[in-house]
Motif scaffolding. Sequence first.
Motif, mmCIF file in Angstrom:
data_model
loop_
_atom_site.group_PDB
_atom_site.id
_atom_site.type_symbol
_atom_site.label_atom_id
_atom_site.label_comp_id
_atom_site.label_asym_id
_atom_site.label_seq_id
_atom_site.Cartn_x
_atom_site.Cartn_y
_atom_site.Cartn_z
ATOM 1 N N LEU A 16 -5.774 -63.548 31.036
ATOM 2 C CA LEU A 16 -5.357 -64.219 29.806
ATOM 3 C C LEU A 16 -5.535 -65.739 29.915
ATOM 4 O O LEU A 16 -5.909 -66.392 28.933
ATOM 5 C CB LEU A 16 -3.903 -63.877 29.493
ATOM 6 N N GLN A 25 2.650 -64.899 22.684
ATOM 7 C CA GLN A 25 3.745 -63.933 22.763
ATOM 8 C C GLN A 25 3.159 -62.550 23.011
ATOM 9 O O GLN A 25 2.151 -62.171 22.423
ATOM 10 C CB GLN A 25 4.533 -63.932 21.443
ATOM 11 N N GLN A 26 3.810 -61.801 23.890
ATOM 12 C CA GLN A 26 3.308 -60.477 24.245
ATOM 13 C C GLN A 26 4.232 -59.395 23.696
ATOM 14 O O GLN A 26 5.436 -59.418 23.934
ATOM 15 C CB GLN A 26 3.177 -60.328 25.761
ATOM 16 N N ILE A 39 -1.193 -54.248 24.567
ATOM 17 C CA ILE A 39 -0.214 -55.326 24.348
ATOM 18 C C ILE A 39 -0.755 -56.205 23.230
ATOM 19 O O ILE A 39 -1.882 -56.717 23.322
ATOM 20 C CB ILE A 39 -0.010 -56.168 25.626
ATOM 21 N N LEU A 41 -0.996 -59.593 21.379
ATOM 22 C CA LEU A 41 -0.830 -61.007 21.710
ATOM 23 C C LEU A 41 -0.800 -61.805 20.417
ATOM 24 O O LEU A 41 -1.673 -61.646 19.564
ATOM 25 C CB LEU A 41 -1.991 -61.486 22.579
ATOM 26 N N SER A 48 -3.845 -63.259 16.296
ATOM 27 C CA SER A 48 -3.460 -62.207 17.229
ATOM 28 C C SER A 48 -4.690 -61.523 17.811
ATOM 29 O O SER A 48 -5.798 -61.622 17.271
ATOM 30 C CB SER A 48 -2.570 -61.170 16.532
#
Length: 368
Positions: A16, A25-26, A39, A41, A48
Amino acid sequence: MSSQTHDRRAAIDAFLTAQEWAGAQQQPLGQDASTRRYIRLVRDDGTSAMLMDAPGVEDPPCPPDADESARRKLGWNAATRLAASRVDAFTAIAEELRRRGLSAPEIYAMDADTGLALIEDFGQGREFARLIERGAVAEAELYAAAGDLLGQLHTSEPPALATGKGHTWPILDFDALALRTNADLFAEWYPQFDMDVRWGEAAAERWRVERDRLIARADTFDRVFTLRDYHAENLLWLPERKGKARVGLLDFQDAVRGWAGWDMAMLTQDARRDVSADARDAAVTAYLSQIPMARETLDAQLAVIGTLNAMRIAGLFARLIFRDKKPRYLDFLPRQLDILARNLNQPSVAGMADFIGEIAPHILERMR
């Protein structure tokens, strides 16, 4: 935290960081039916992406030149020609589908060695199954769009190799060994779960005969580019796009040179939800508007492939209940037996229907 977990976390953080998504933010979405997880992101500006985390912990996939003996020794994925959740398979097939105008996720970045990919996020709550549950979009409309897409895909030549992001992946035949290995889940596990099944050496021999007859019939059907896991949990509605691109695709890395009946069975004979007769008919009608095939021909093929697939899933559920002590699959099994009974009611599978009528008449009675 175990050292293995710590190492995986470090690999994800490094990936990442390299892609400039370290501060996002995960939102973990959990693991799917494979060893893969996703996940979401989300950056501060609202943009996103999805992180696909697919550690290489499964049996290896099938080498293109492996014979049946080698495939059996390599394990389940090689025998059944599954991609072992490989990121390079997902990437190559995604790019192949996108070149055909379909809405597979764009691949922003990937690392085949670590099993990580950064991919396009189609958005939350867009799965066909969730939209139908909420009544947000008519079921028949969604299934018609899914059938239309399949018809267009199946009229195009399946590739020998898919290519994307510098990786290639072979598109292999969904062959007799793969079908036998899958169907044999029924013979191995369902009689252990259902004590009303009359099983013994004679039944096992008859099973092999009728199973192989169905597989031989399947082998006469025309080959098409088969996505293999095409159902309402893996399809997303993108109404802002046009035509076949309105259907977002996920979980296609196991694509093969298979048959129309497999994708249509996965769509219209869903083990996870009840598909209405109107939705099934909408999917079939839309499909046949794109492909030169008579309805009777499709119905016959769908019964053959659908029977093999329904037996596979019924056997899998029986194993999960009986061996793995997962009673929640008791909720899914009745639907699967109903699907099997509907398929066995078709003339193209009469031999298997007679066999099931002898060893497990209560399954056929589900159609009455």
